[in-house]
Design an enzyme around this catalytic site. Structure first.
Site, PDB file in Angstrom:
ATOM      1  N   ASP A   1      -1.464 -22.181  16.050  1.00 54.58           N
ATOM      2  CA  ASP A   1      -0.228 -21.609  15.497  1.00 54.58           C
ATOM      3  C   ASP A   1       0.775 -22.693  15.102  1.00 54.58           C
ATOM      4  O   ASP A   1       1.501 -22.526  14.122  1.00 54.58           O
ATOM      5  CB  ASP A   1       0.395 -20.676  16.556  1.00 54.58           C
ATOM      6  CG  ASP A   1       1.583 -19.898  16.027  1.00 54.58           C
ATOM      7  OD1 ASP A   1       1.433 -19.269  14.963  1.00 54.58           O
ATOM      8  OD2 ASP A   1       2.652 -19.917  16.671  1.00 54.58           O
TER       9      ASP A   1
ATOM     10  N   LYS B   1      12.157 -27.228   5.577  1.00 54.90           N
ATOM     11  CA  LYS B   1      13.378 -27.420   6.382  1.00 54.90           C
ATOM     12  C   LYS B   1      14.109 -28.660   5.898  1.00 54.90           C
ATOM     13  O   LYS B   1      13.490 -29.682   5.602  1.00 54.90           O
ATOM     14  CB  LYS B   1      13.026 -27.546   7.870  1.00 54.90           C
ATOM     15  CG  LYS B   1      12.555 -26.224   8.477  1.00 54.90           C
ATOM     16  CD  LYS B   1      12.359 -26.346   9.962  1.00 54.90           C
ATOM     17  CE  LYS B   1      11.649 -25.148  10.545  1.00 54.90           C
ATOM     18  NZ  LYS B   1      12.512 -24.026  10.896  1.00 54.90           N
TER      19      LYS B   1
ATOM     20  N   LYS C   1       0.372 -19.100   5.945  1.00 48.91           N
ATOM     21  CA  LYS C   1      -0.488 -19.419   7.070  1.00 48.91           C
ATOM     22  C   LYS C   1      -0.756 -18.146   7.876  1.00 48.91           C
ATOM     23  O   LYS C   1       0.042 -17.221   7.762  1.00 48.91           O
ATOM     24  CB  LYS C   1       0.135 -20.527   7.919  1.00 48.91           C
ATOM     25  CG  LYS C   1       1.246 -20.071   8.883  1.00 48.91           C
ATOM     26  CD  LYS C   1       1.726 -21.207   9.725  1.00 48.91           C
ATOM     27  CE  LYS C   1       1.226 -21.136  11.132  1.00 48.91           C
ATOM     28  NZ  LYS C   1       1.984 -20.247  12.023  1.00 48.91           N
TER      29      LYS C   1
ATOM     30  N   LYS D   1       6.268 -21.647  23.897  1.00 42.38           N
ATOM     31  CA  LYS D   1       7.133 -20.470  23.884  1.00 42.38           C
ATOM     32  C   LYS D   1       7.797 -20.345  25.251  1.00 42.38           C
ATOM     33  O   LYS D   1       7.273 -20.838  26.251  1.00 42.38           O
ATOM     34  CB  LYS D   1       6.301 -19.206  23.660  1.00 42.38           C
ATOM     35  CG  LYS D   1       5.406 -19.255  22.429  1.00 42.38           C
ATOM     36  CD  LYS D   1       6.135 -18.804  21.207  1.00 42.38           C
ATOM     37  CE  LYS D   1       5.234 -18.745  19.993  1.00 42.38           C
ATOM     38  NZ  LYS D   1       5.976 -18.741  18.753  1.00 42.38           N
TER      39      LYS D   1
ATOM     40  N   ASP E   1       3.781 -24.123   4.274  1.00 44.78           N
ATOM     41  CA  ASP E   1       4.045 -24.455   5.664  1.00 44.78           C
ATOM     42  C   ASP E   1       5.568 -24.529   5.713  1.00 44.78           C
ATOM     43  O   ASP E   1       6.147 -25.483   5.190  1.00 44.78           O
ATOM     44  CB  ASP E   1       3.434 -25.804   6.055  1.00 44.78           C
ATOM     45  CG  ASP E   1       3.650 -26.092   7.527  1.00 44.78           C
ATOM     46  OD1 ASP E   1       4.817 -26.034   7.969  1.00 44.78           O
ATOM     47  OD2 ASP E   1       2.678 -26.364   8.238  1.00 44.78           O
ATOM     48  N   HIS E   2       6.206 -23.524   6.288  1.00 41.99           N
ATOM     49  CA  HIS E   2       7.655 -23.444   6.093  1.00 41.99           C
ATOM     50  C   HIS E   2       8.390 -24.629   6.727  1.00 41.99           C
ATOM     51  O   HIS E   2       9.529 -24.912   6.368  1.00 41.99           O
ATOM     52  CB  HIS E   2       8.220 -22.089   6.540  1.00 41.99           C
ATOM     53  CG  HIS E   2       8.397 -21.933   8.016  1.00 41.99           C
ATOM     54  ND1 HIS E   2       7.376 -21.592   8.845  1.00 41.99           N
ATOM     55  CD2 HIS E   2       9.490 -22.069   8.808  1.00 41.99           C
ATOM     56  CE1 HIS E   2       7.826 -21.520  10.085  1.00 41.99           C
ATOM     57  NE2 HIS E   2       9.116 -21.808  10.099  1.00 41.99           N
TER      58      HIS E   2
ATOM     59  N   GLU F   1      10.529 -23.348  21.897  1.00 47.75           N
ATOM     60  CA  GLU F   1      11.114 -22.049  21.557  1.00 47.75           C
ATOM     61  C   GLU F   1      11.457 -21.301  22.843  1.00 47.75           C
ATOM     62  O   GLU F   1      10.795 -21.511  23.869  1.00 47.75           O
ATOM     63  CB  GLU F   1      10.114 -21.217  20.756  1.00 47.75           C
ATOM     64  CG  GLU F   1       9.727 -21.859  19.441  1.00 47.75           C
ATOM     65  CD  GLU F   1       8.805 -20.954  18.633  1.00 47.75           C
ATOM     66  OE1 GLU F   1       9.321 -20.220  17.783  1.00 47.75           O
ATOM     67  OE2 GLU F   1       7.601 -20.982  18.879  1.00 47.75           O
TER      68      GLU F   1
ATOM     69  N   HIS G   1       2.389 -26.990  11.409  1.00 45.51           N
ATOM     70  CA  HIS G   1       3.765 -27.493  11.390  1.00 45.51           C
ATOM     71  C   HIS G   1       3.875 -28.896  11.999  1.00 45.51           C
ATOM     72  O   HIS G   1       4.479 -29.802  11.413  1.00 45.51           O
ATOM     73  CB  HIS G   1       4.704 -26.571  12.170  1.00 45.51           C
ATOM     74  CG  HIS G   1       4.695 -25.150  11.699  1.00 45.51           C
ATOM     75  ND1 HIS G   1       4.569 -24.810  10.376  1.00 45.51           N
ATOM     76  CD2 HIS G   1       4.818 -23.978  12.363  1.00 45.51           C
ATOM     77  CE1 HIS G   1       4.606 -23.486  10.263  1.00 45.51           C
ATOM     78  NE2 HIS G   1       4.752 -22.965  11.452  1.00 45.51           N
TER      79      HIS G   1
ATOM     80  N   ARG H   1       0.800  -1.214   0.000  1.00 44.82           N
ATOM     81  CA  ARG H   1       0.000   0.000   0.000  1.00 44.82           C
ATOM     82  C   ARG H   1       0.846   1.284   0.000  1.00 44.82           C
ATOM     83  O   ARG H   1       0.508   2.268  -0.647  1.00 44.82           O
ATOM     84  CB  ARG H   1      -0.899  -0.025   1.238  1.00 44.82           C
ATOM     85  CG  ARG H   1      -2.158   0.804   1.013  1.00 44.82           C
ATOM     86  CD  ARG H   1      -2.678   1.303   2.319  1.00 44.82           C
ATOM     87  NE  ARG H   1      -2.964   0.182   3.201  1.00 44.82           N
ATOM     88  CZ  ARG H   1      -4.190  -0.095   3.646  1.00 44.82           C
ATOM     89  NH1 ARG H   1      -5.205   0.611   3.236  1.00 44.82           N
ATOM     90  NH2 ARG H   1      -4.377  -1.071   4.506  1.00 44.82           N
TER      91      ARG H   1
HETATM   92  C1  BG6 Z   1       5.530 -19.754  12.856  1.00 45.80           C
HETATM   93  C2  BG6 Z   1       4.727 -19.454  14.077  1.00 45.80           C
HETATM   94  O1  BG6 Z   1       4.721 -20.349  11.875  1.00 45.80           O
HETATM   95  O2  BG6 Z   1       6.595 -20.651  13.192  1.00 45.80           O
HETATM   96  C3  BG6 Z   1       5.601 -18.860  15.166  1.00 45.80           C
HETATM   97  O3  BG6 Z   1       3.676 -18.550  13.767  1.00 45.80           O
HETATM   98  C4  BG6 Z   1       6.799 -19.748  15.428  1.00 45.80           C
HETATM   99  O4  BG6 Z   1       4.879 -18.645  16.353  1.00 45.80           O
HETATM  100  C5  BG6 Z   1       7.512 -20.125  14.138  1.00 45.80           C
HETATM  101  O5  BG6 Z   1       7.685 -19.037  16.267  1.00 45.80           O
HETATM  102  C6  BG6 Z   1       8.584 -21.169  14.375  1.00 45.80           C
HETATM  103  O6  BG6 Z   1       9.339 -21.330  13.219  1.00 45.80           O
HETATM  104  P1  BG6 Z   1      10.872 -21.774  13.273  1.00 45.80           P
HETATM  105  O7  BG6 Z   1      11.241 -21.979  11.850  1.00 45.80           O
HETATM  106  O8  BG6 Z   1      11.604 -20.647  13.942  1.00 45.80           O
HETATM  107  O9  BG6 Z   1      10.894 -23.020  14.079  1.00 45.80           O
END
Ligand code: BG6
Length: 483
Positions: free
Chosen positions: A234, A181, A147, A330, A176-177, A215, A239, A51
């Site tokens: 989340d 990996k 996501k 977390k 979905d990252h 985390e 994941h 934007r």
């Molecule tokens: C994201 C979540 O999809 O993945 C976050 O929204 C999380 O809350 C993160 O911290 C974790 O990803 P990675 O690659 O750091 O393990």
């Protein structure tokens, strides 16, 4: 070992939300690394769309800053100017008419067109509609969506239906990252390119499986999103569900996008409903590294969980009788993501009772220090009697493959290149996402309808004690959380 780079064809990549956090942190740095690796032609075009009103030069400065900030020590800054020359910018109104003709004018015929929706899901439909309305939803087009893909089954279905109005499923790349990996893909290689594990990969030989994604960070800065989401939405629904699928699925007939995704879907559909007595939710308290969850999200009445541990069962021939324990949270004691397969003990020990063999464990470490170790029993060295000791057979991918961590492609790099290649194997299909929501929805509704609060846990701990008891009840224990 230097990884092989297989170049992709020429493309125009449009990034909606190009001034946002994800674009700065992951998308542009990832593209720059692929550019330096020579993976895409210098004719490729990257178009930022957002934007903010600004010109190409201002946007290139923004990307320049982001790359320097999020790729510290990469050492290829000399090539930044060449990379920035591929980038242009369009100021666009996702819900209006401004900018769309200009964008259309930048799209070249005859190359791959990829549109990355790095924006709030509420805008997905508007952007898809405008792309189609301006003739940009042709056969060479693909869209990439981030996501969260919905917040329950109904909203995911609605989103799928909206996108399906303009794009075919083959053109939709739901990211979905975790699937990008390195070690996650290695899971498939380990299982299906070796004879060693597969015969043991079932309830007869596997006692239980643990999947931990821990985390150390809190939710500070993302409190508003997170408090409406919680750990189950989340992390678990996406994941961790993907990790579970790759461990539990049957061998696909071929490493082909739909064959792989069909098998993953079968796992999700075979999941037994979650029981509230087998789920523990937690919220972190304040610690030396920051405030507690309630302060982080600025909502003292919040009942959202920053930690969840659960036990699940897969009702099929392979897995009936083997529990899977998942936990994520977390502000835990270390950052680590790992999968632990604990095998059963040998059926009979020929050694003295004090020397009884311990169960073998296969630990697949996703991050940090990607690698695998298998614990095996051996004889303790020395002239004494027959004493047994458990030792790890270690394989750190960095050591074995001679790659230091900075050389491993980030998940986003790989996934964006897969989009250009047109390979959907590492992306979620619409029915997979819906099946995962169908599984998590009932328990989320139960929580939302009730008044129970998550258990408080100390920042820097392993989560609430109740999570430890979840396994103790079954005479098992979690592997310690350590990086
Ligand atoms: C994201 C979540 O999809 O993945 C976050 O929204 C999380 O809350 C993160 O911290 C974790 O990803 P990675 O690659 O750091 O393990």
């Amino acid at each position: 070992m230097v990884s092989r780079v297989i170049p992709v064809e020429d493309f125009d990549l449009v990034i909606f939300g190009a001034t946002g956090d994800l674009a700065h942190r992951k998308i542009f740095p990832g593209l720059f690394r692929r550019f330096v690796a020579g993976q895409f032609p210098e004719t490729a075009r990257i178009i930022g769309a957002a934007r903010t009103a600004q010109d190409d030069a201002a946007f290139r400065n923004e990307v320049d800053r982001a790359i320097r900030e999020f790729l510290p020590g990469f050492g290829e800054e000399a090539r930044l100017a060449e990379f920035l020359a591929l980038i242009s910018y369009v100021s666009i109104d996702a819900r209006g008419i401004n900018g769309w003709d200009e964008l259309k004018g930048k799209i070249r015929p005859g190359v791959v067109h990829a549109f990355y929706f790095s924006v709030a899901p509420a805008l997905f439909g508007d952007i898809a509609e405008r792309l189609a309305g301006h003739g940009m939803a042709d056969e060479s087009s693909r869209i990439v969506v981030e996501k969260p893909f919905g917040r329950d089954l109904a909203s995911a279905k609605a989103l799928n239906a909206t996108l399906a109005r303009y794009f075919d499923e083959k053109q939709i790349y739901r990211i979905d990252h975790y699937l990008g990996k390195e070690t996650v893909q290695n899971l498939m290689a380990v299982r299906f390119a070796n004879i060693l594990f597969e015969p043991l990969w079932n309830a007869q030989y596997v006692d239980h499986v643990q999947i931990t994604v821990a985390e150390t960070v809190g939710v500070g800065g993302r409190g508003e999103y997170y408090d409406h989401s919680g750990a189950i939405r989340d992390m678990i629904q996406n994941h961790m569900m993907q990790l579970l699928c790759l461990i539990a699925m049957e061998p696909p007939y071929h490493f082909d996008p739909d064959a792989v995704r069909d098998e993953k879907l079968k796992v999700i559909r075979a999941l037994e409903p979650l029981k509230s007595s087998e789920i523990v939710r937690g919220q972190y308290l304040a610690g030396p590294d920051g405030p507690g969850y309630l302060d982080d999200v600025e909502n003292t009445a919040s009942r959202t969980e920053s930690f969840v541990a659960l036990k699940l069962s897969i009702a099929n021939w392979r897995w009936t009788g083997t529990p899977f324990y998942l936990r994520t949270g977390k502000r835990l004691r270390a950052r680590t993501s790992e999968i632990v397969i604990t095998f059963k003990e040998p059926p009979h020990s020929i050694f003295d009772e004090t020397e009884a063999p311990k169960a073998n464990q296969l630990v697949i470490k996703l991050q940090p220090n990607e690698g695998m170790h298998l614990t095996v029993m051996i004889k303790e060295p020395g002239p004494g009697g027959m004493r047994l000791v458990q030792v790890p057979l270690d394989m750190s991918f960095a050591d074995a493959l001679g790659q230091d961590g900075t050389d491993m492609p980030d998940a986003y790099e790989r996934l964006i290149m897969d989009v250009i290649r047109g390979n959907q194997t590492l992306f979620m299909r619409g029915d997979e996402v819906e099946a995962a929501w169908a599984w998590t929805d009932p328990i989320i509704s139960e929580w939302e309808a009730g008044q129970a609060r998550p258990e408080p846990y100390d920042a820097g701990s392993s989560g609430p004690d109740e999570a430890l008891r979840l396994l103790h009840r079954d005479n098992r224990r979690w592997r310690e959380i350590r990086s």
